[in-house]
Design a protein around this motif. Structure first.
Motif, short mmCIF file in Angstrom:
data_model
loop_
_atom_site.label_atom_id
_atom_site.label_comp_id
_atom_site.label_asym_id
_atom_site.label_seq_id
_atom_site.Cartn_x
_atom_site.Cartn_y
_atom_site.Cartn_z
N THR A 111 -12.21 12.46 35.21
CA THR A 111 -12.54 13.69 35.91
C THR A 111 -11.57 14.79 35.47
OG1 THR A 111 -13.42 12.52 37.84
CG2 THR A 111 -12.80 14.83 38.14
N VAL A 112 -12.12 15.86 34.92
CA VAL A 112 -11.32 17.00 34.47
C VAL A 112 -11.51 18.14 35.46
CG1 VAL A 112 -10.94 18.69 32.64
CG2 VAL A 112 -11.52 16.33 32.06
N THR A 113 -10.39 18.73 35.89
CA THR A 113 -10.44 19.84 36.84
C THR A 113 -9.64 21.01 36.29
OG1 THR A 113 -10.58 18.32 38.73
CG2 THR A 113 -9.90 20.58 39.19
N ILE A 114 -10.20 22.20 36.38
CA ILE A 114 -9.42 23.39 36.06
C ILE A 114 -9.19 24.17 37.35
CG2 ILE A 114 -10.31 23.55 33.71
CD1 ILE A 114 -11.95 26.00 34.66
N LYS A 115 -8.04 24.83 37.40
CA LYS A 115 -7.69 25.64 38.56
C LYS A 115 -7.37 27.05 38.09
CE LYS A 115 -4.13 26.03 42.18
NZ LYS A 115 -2.91 25.40 42.74
N ILE A 116 -7.97 28.01 38.75
CA ILE A 116 -7.72 29.42 38.45
C ILE A 116 -7.27 30.10 39.73
CG2 ILE A 116 -8.74 31.61 37.72
CD1 ILE A 116 -8.61 29.61 35.45
N LYS A 117 -6.14 30.82 39.65
CA LYS A 117 -5.70 31.62 40.79
C LYS A 117 -5.67 33.07 40.35
CE LYS A 117 -2.51 30.27 43.65
NZ LYS A 117 -1.19 29.90 44.25
N TYR A 118 -6.37 33.92 41.10
CA TYR A 118 -6.45 35.33 40.77
C TYR A 118 -5.20 36.07 41.25
CZ TYR A 118 -11.40 34.12 40.23
OH TYR A 118 -12.57 33.53 39.87
N SER A 119 -5.07 37.31 40.84
CA SER A 119 -3.92 38.12 41.23
C SER A 119 -3.89 38.39 42.73
CB SER A 119 -3.92 39.45 40.47
OG SER A 119 -5.13 40.16 40.71
N ASN A 120 -5.06 38.27 43.39
CA ASN A 120 -5.10 38.44 44.85
C ASN A 120 -4.78 37.14 45.57
OD1 ASN A 120 -7.41 36.91 44.48
ND2 ASN A 120 -8.85 38.49 45.14
N MET A 121 -4.30 36.12 44.79
CA MET A 121 -3.85 34.83 45.30
C MET A 121 -4.99 33.92 45.73
SD MET A 121 -0.84 35.43 44.54
CE MET A 121 -0.03 33.91 45.01
N LYS A 122 -6.24 34.30 45.53
CA LYS A 122 -7.36 33.43 45.82
C LYS A 122 -7.48 32.40 44.70
CE LYS A 122 -12.40 33.30 46.33
NZ LYS A 122 -13.66 34.09 46.32
N SER A 123 -7.65 31.13 45.07
CA SER A 123 -7.74 30.06 44.09
C SER A 123 -9.15 29.49 44.04
CB SER A 123 -6.77 28.92 44.42
OG SER A 123 -5.44 29.35 44.33
N HIS A 154 -11.57 39.24 38.21
CA HIS A 154 -10.26 39.68 38.69
C HIS A 154 -9.20 39.19 37.71
CE1 HIS A 154 -11.70 41.03 42.62
NE2 HIS A 154 -12.38 39.90 42.73
N PRO A 155 -8.08 39.88 37.60
CA PRO A 155 -6.98 39.39 36.76
C PRO A 155 -6.55 38.00 37.24
CG PRO A 155 -6.61 41.67 37.39
CD PRO A 155 -7.77 41.20 38.19
N VAL A 156 -6.10 37.18 36.31
CA VAL A 156 -5.75 35.79 36.62
C VAL A 156 -4.24 35.62 36.59
CG1 VAL A 156 -5.88 33.41 35.78
CG2 VAL A 156 -7.94 34.85 35.83
N ARG A 157 -3.69 34.98 37.63
CA ARG A 157 -2.26 34.77 37.76
C ARG A 157 -1.83 33.36 37.33
NH1 ARG A 157 0.99 37.47 41.05
NH2 ARG A 157 -0.20 39.19 40.14
N LEU A 158 -2.70 32.38 37.57
CA LEU A 158 -2.34 30.98 37.30
C LEU A 158 -3.52 30.24 36.68
CD1 LEU A 158 -0.58 28.45 39.66
CD2 LEU A 158 -2.89 27.95 38.86
N VAL A 159 -3.19 29.34 35.74
CA VAL A 159 -4.20 28.47 35.11
C VAL A 159 -3.67 27.04 35.14
CG1 VAL A 159 -5.51 27.94 33.03
CG2 VAL A 159 -5.00 30.32 33.60
N GLY A 160 -4.50 26.11 35.54
CA GLY A 160 -4.09 24.70 35.57
C GLY A 160 -5.20 23.79 35.09
N VAL A 161 -4.80 22.64 34.55
CA VAL A 161 -5.75 21.60 34.10
C VAL A 161 -5.24 20.26 34.60
CG1 VAL A 161 -6.85 20.44 32.15
CG2 VAL A 161 -6.38 22.90 32.03
N THR A 162 -6.12 19.47 35.20
CA THR A 162 -5.76 18.15 35.71
C THR A 162 -6.81 17.13 35.31
OG1 THR A 162 -4.63 19.10 37.64
CG2 THR A 162 -5.29 16.80 37.80
#
Length: 223
Positions: A111-123, A154-162
């Protein structure tokens, strides 16, 4: 900008920790910029992690409990990402990091998951289940497909992959038709294995792909 935000905006800083920091004159994120990495040791184990978050950097391997249930990396940027190309570069870079961890631990996940957190802190997270893999190419390709289901308005603040839903190398699994087919994916997996073996023997970073070098250059410019 994150540097102008209250200390509480940082991951890992609760009300109690915020009060400890305020008592020493640290009230906004930028107050931590002038510190050395050891400057927050008075907070114990969480001090170094909070220091890294203040610098806009997060590099955590997910290892819950004794059994390895997932492997992931995520990066937080002080300067927001505004293009899909930037995000794709980061997904590529993280995918290889996650792949290296999986290979070192001799485990695979499906299972591959990506995580995106926008500049407004919404994930937002998106996941897909595939065949068991430890391949950087497969993780990356899946991550890019998942990115197609994420609105980048929206601009992106965080990127993650799990990678999760693990199986050990020695475990049994039912072979699918794809396991018997030789294609570009198999070739890419072999290339990944060669790069992994070289870095394991000669030292981490001995050989890098062009995308990795491009990401590292852009990452430095973002922080």
């Amino acid at each position: 900008l994150i540097k102008d935000r209250p200390i509480r905006a940082l991951y890992g800083v609760g009300e109690k920790t915020a009060k400890q920091l305020a008592s020493r004159g640290y009230e906004v994120v930028s107050d931590l910029y002038k510190l050395n990495p050891s400057g927050l040791d008075f907070l114990g184990k969480s001090g170094r992690e909070i220091y890294l978050h203040a610098q806009g950097y997060c590099n955590r391997e997910v290892t819950p409990n004794e059994e390895q249930k997932s492997v992931g990396r995520e990066y937080t940027f002080q300067s927001d990402l505004t293009t899909r190309e930037e995000i794709e570069e980061i997904i590529h870079f993280i995918s290889r990091q996650v792949s290296n961890i999986l290979k070192n631990k001799e485990i695979k996940g499906k299972t591959v998951t990506i995580k995106i957190k926008y500049s407004n802190m919404k994930s937002i997270t998106r996941s897909r289940t595939i065949s068991y893999t430890d391949s950087a190419r497969t993780i990356y390709d899946t991550g890019i497909k998942l990115l197609g289901f994420v609105e980048l308005n929206h601009p992106v603040r965080l990127v993650g992959v799990t990678v999760s839903n693990m199986e050990g190398e020695q475990g049994e699994k039912q072979l699918s038709f794809e396991d018997f087919v030789s294609d570009d994916t198999e070739i890419n997996d072999k290339i990944d294995d060669v790069i992994f073996d070289i870095n394991k023997t000669m030292g981490r970073g001995s050989i890098k792909t062009g995308k990795e070098m491009l990401f590292e250059k852009n990452f430095r410019n973002k922080n």
